[in-house]
Scaffold this motif. Structure first.
Motif, PDB file in Angstrom:
ATOM      1  N   ALA A 165      45.664  -0.276 -18.354  1.00  0.00           N
ATOM      2  CA  ALA A 165      46.420  -1.512 -18.423  1.00  0.00           C
ATOM      3  C   ALA A 165      45.780  -2.914 -17.985  1.00  0.00           C
ATOM      4  O   ALA A 165      46.121  -3.942 -18.649  1.00  0.00           O
ATOM      5  CB  ALA A 165      47.563  -1.190 -17.324  1.00  0.00           C
ATOM      6  N   ALA A 166      44.892  -2.923 -17.077  1.00  0.00           N
ATOM      7  CA  ALA A 166      44.230  -4.041 -17.007  1.00  0.00           C
ATOM      8  C   ALA A 166      43.567  -4.515 -18.049  1.00  0.00           C
ATOM      9  O   ALA A 166      43.261  -5.920 -18.304  1.00  0.00           O
ATOM     10  CB  ALA A 166      42.975  -3.796 -15.757  1.00  0.00           C
ATOM     11  N   PHE A 167      42.763  -3.624 -18.814  1.00  0.00           N
ATOM     12  CA  PHE A 167      41.950  -3.927 -20.048  1.00  0.00           C
ATOM     13  C   PHE A 167      42.797  -4.539 -21.092  1.00  0.00           C
ATOM     14  O   PHE A 167      42.526  -5.571 -21.736  1.00  0.00           O
ATOM     15  CB  PHE A 167      40.917  -2.773 -20.513  1.00  0.00           C
ATOM     16  N   ALA A 168      43.989  -4.084 -21.189  1.00  0.00           N
ATOM     17  CA  ALA A 168      44.892  -4.438 -22.052  1.00  0.00           C
ATOM     18  C   ALA A 168      45.247  -5.707 -21.951  1.00  0.00           C
ATOM     19  O   ALA A 168      45.548  -6.631 -22.763  1.00  0.00           O
ATOM     20  CB  ALA A 168      46.115  -3.312 -22.190  1.00  0.00           C
ATOM     21  N   GLY A 203      42.751  -8.278 -23.069  1.00  0.00           N
ATOM     22  CA  GLY A 203      42.505  -8.276 -24.233  1.00  0.00           C
ATOM     23  C   GLY A 203      41.056  -7.748 -24.381  1.00  0.00           C
ATOM     24  O   GLY A 203      40.469  -7.951 -25.405  1.00  0.00           O
ATOM     25  N   LEU A 204      40.824  -6.848 -23.633  1.00  0.00           N
ATOM     26  CA  LEU A 204      39.529  -6.080 -23.606  1.00  0.00           C
ATOM     27  C   LEU A 204      39.443  -4.788 -24.468  1.00  0.00           C
ATOM     28  O   LEU A 204      40.382  -3.912 -24.080  1.00  0.00           O
ATOM     29  CB  LEU A 204      38.898  -6.074 -22.346  1.00  0.00           C
ATOM     30  N   PRO A 205      38.406  -4.334 -25.441  1.00  0.00           N
ATOM     31  CA  PRO A 205      38.539  -3.139 -25.889  1.00  0.00           C
ATOM     32  C   PRO A 205      38.052  -2.039 -25.033  1.00  0.00           C
ATOM     33  O   PRO A 205      38.028  -0.764 -25.573  1.00  0.00           O
ATOM     34  CB  PRO A 205      37.732  -3.348 -27.083  1.00  0.00           C
ATOM     35  N   HIS A 206      37.796  -2.074 -23.869  1.00  0.00           N
ATOM     36  CA  HIS A 206      36.943  -0.977 -22.965  1.00  0.00           C
ATOM     37  C   HIS A 206      38.011   0.194 -22.774  1.00  0.00           C
ATOM     38  O   HIS A 206      39.169   0.214 -22.907  1.00  0.00           O
ATOM     39  CB  HIS A 206      36.606  -1.387 -21.587  1.00  0.00           C
ATOM     40  N   ARG A 207      37.378   1.366 -22.535  1.00  0.00           N
ATOM     41  CA  ARG A 207      38.139   2.611 -22.124  1.00  0.00           C
ATOM     42  C   ARG A 207      37.882   3.065 -20.757  1.00  0.00           C
ATOM     43  O   ARG A 207      36.460   2.748 -20.224  1.00  0.00           O
ATOM     44  CB  ARG A 207      37.719   3.660 -23.184  1.00  0.00           C
ATOM     45  N   TYR A 208      38.665   3.603 -20.014  1.00  0.00           N
ATOM     46  CA  TYR A 208      38.465   4.332 -18.708  1.00  0.00           C
ATOM     47  C   TYR A 208      38.665   5.734 -18.693  1.00  0.00           C
ATOM     48  O   TYR A 208      39.908   5.896 -19.037  1.00  0.00           O
ATOM     49  CB  TYR A 208      39.098   3.499 -17.641  1.00  0.00           C
ATOM     50  N   PHE A 262      39.553  -4.745  -7.069  1.00  0.00           N
ATOM     51  CA  PHE A 262      37.972  -5.293  -6.562  1.00  0.00           C
ATOM     52  C   PHE A 262      37.190  -4.647  -7.395  1.00  0.00           C
ATOM     53  O   PHE A 262      36.013  -5.400  -7.832  1.00  0.00           O
ATOM     54  CB  PHE A 262      37.939  -4.855  -5.114  1.00  0.00           C
ATOM     55  N   ALA A 263      37.044  -3.459  -7.788  1.00  0.00           N
ATOM     56  CA  ALA A 263      36.136  -2.818  -8.592  1.00  0.00           C
ATOM     57  C   ALA A 263      35.960  -3.338 -10.011  1.00  0.00           C
ATOM     58  O   ALA A 263      34.957  -3.523 -10.458  1.00  0.00           O
ATOM     59  CB  ALA A 263      36.544  -1.268  -8.633  1.00  0.00           C
ATOM     60  N   GLU A 264      37.175  -3.514 -10.473  1.00  0.00           N
ATOM     61  CA  GLU A 264      37.092  -4.127 -11.821  1.00  0.00           C
ATOM     62  C   GLU A 264      36.501  -5.648 -11.859  1.00  0.00           C
ATOM     63  O   GLU A 264      35.774  -6.085 -12.876  1.00  0.00           O
ATOM     64  CB  GLU A 264      38.392  -4.062 -12.504  1.00  0.00           C
ATOM     65  N   ALA A 317      37.132 -12.419 -11.207  1.00  0.00           N
ATOM     66  CA  ALA A 317      38.442 -12.390 -10.413  1.00  0.00           C
ATOM     67  C   ALA A 317      39.427 -11.949 -11.264  1.00  0.00           C
ATOM     68  O   ALA A 317      39.482 -12.526 -12.297  1.00  0.00           O
ATOM     69  CB  ALA A 317      38.888 -13.196  -9.236  1.00  0.00           C
ATOM     70  N   LEU A 318      40.373 -11.130 -10.828  1.00  0.00           N
ATOM     71  CA  LEU A 318      41.548 -10.479 -11.656  1.00  0.00           C
ATOM     72  C   LEU A 318      42.870 -11.464 -11.253  1.00  0.00           C
ATOM     73  O   LEU A 318      43.323 -11.465 -10.061  1.00  0.00           O
ATOM     74  CB  LEU A 318      42.079  -9.086 -11.752  1.00  0.00           C
TER      75      LEU A 318
END
Length: 285
Positions: free
Chosen positions: A32-35, A38-43, A262-264, A271-272
């Protein structure tokens, strides 16, 4: 999303290593954070047994992972695998977040800050008498957070484990944290913060504490806060009993959220924003 040079952001993989790990909601939260960014990452969640942890961490580095989280039972064992430790990981004695920096494995701990942020959602009042159950990596982070961020003047923490002598040997004499056995978990002074950091109630974990849960609840001060870092909240468990007794209760999802925030931020180097945090929270519910 593009980089500063105008090119597309290269997709990276991130993950959580644990045993068990199938119950983890971290993949949904970080997706949800990556979306939202707008980032293409996977977790992804990876089931890794203790004897394969070193291979898994070094393999993730070799494959170009962006970073890792560690959950039960790997947080203390990961210390020896790191090339460098952030101050909070060194102080706590556990790692829950790994950042790969130029080929180096750098260990961090965001559990403590995550716990402190979560507890403040229940109440911003100082803690006077706390009791923490368990002695694993999460418990170490929670105790550190209470002692350094949440404890009021002349407050103290009763840290309960099966081997209090081993814990006592690590603690500074005369400090606010006192090691105790399970026989001291009930009775004595009433506590205004009770935290379960054991695996009681977790999937495939034990179903009961060494002492009756109602005895733990009987030792709560009026208006106490009770946090069980296990999620999802076990029906009929500690939180249900504490809530029925009038306590303010919280399961482990809020701590999971904030340690993840905090990890992301460590992985991405920024910061998010509130909108990203809101998206992560929604993914957990």
């Amino acid at each position: 999303m593009t980089t500063a040079s105008g090119g597309p952001v290269a997709a990276q993989c991130f993950g959580v290593l644990g045993d068990p790990v199938a119950h983890s909601r971290s993949p949904a939260m970080h997706a949800a954070a990556f979306a939202a960014l707008g980032l293409p990452h996977r977790y992804l969640a990876f089931h890794v047994t203790p004897d394969r942890l070193a291979e898994a961490v070094r393999g993730a580095r070799a494959l170009g992972f962006g970073g890792l989280n560690l959950t039960v039972p790997h947080k203390q064992a990961a210390l020896a695998l790191c090339d460098a430790l952030a101050p909070e990981a060194q102080r706590i004695g556990a790692v829950n977040t790994i950042v790969f920096e130029g080929g180096a494995i750098v260990g961090h701990n965001t559990d403590g800050r995550g716990f402190a942020a979560a507890v403040r959602q229940l109440s911003s009042e100082y803690v006077l008498k706390a009791m923490v159950l368990g002695s694993g990596g999460a418990a170490r982070a929670v105790v550190d957070a209470i002692a350094s961020e949440l404890l009021g003047p002349r407050g103290h923490v009763r840290w309960v484990s099966r081997d209090p002598a081993a814990l006592a040997a690590e603690l500074p004499a005369g400090g606010p944290v006192v090691a105790a056995g399970w026989g001291e978990a009930s009775g004595g002074e009433a506590v205004d913060l009770l935290v379960n950091c054991t695996t009681v109630g977790m999937a495939h974990g034990p179903s009961a504490f060494p002492v009756p849960a109602d005895a733990l609840v009987a030792g709560l001060a009026p208006g106490a806060r009770v946090v069980d870092i296990v999620y999802p909240r076990p029906a009929g468990g500690l939180l249900d009993l504490a809530e029925a007794a009038g306590a303010l209760v919280q399961d482990g999802l809020e701590m999971l959220l904030w340690q993840g925030v905090f990890a992301e931020a460590l992985w991405l180097g920024r910061a998010l924003g509130p909108d990203v945090v809101a998206a992560m929270r929604a993914a957990l519910r």
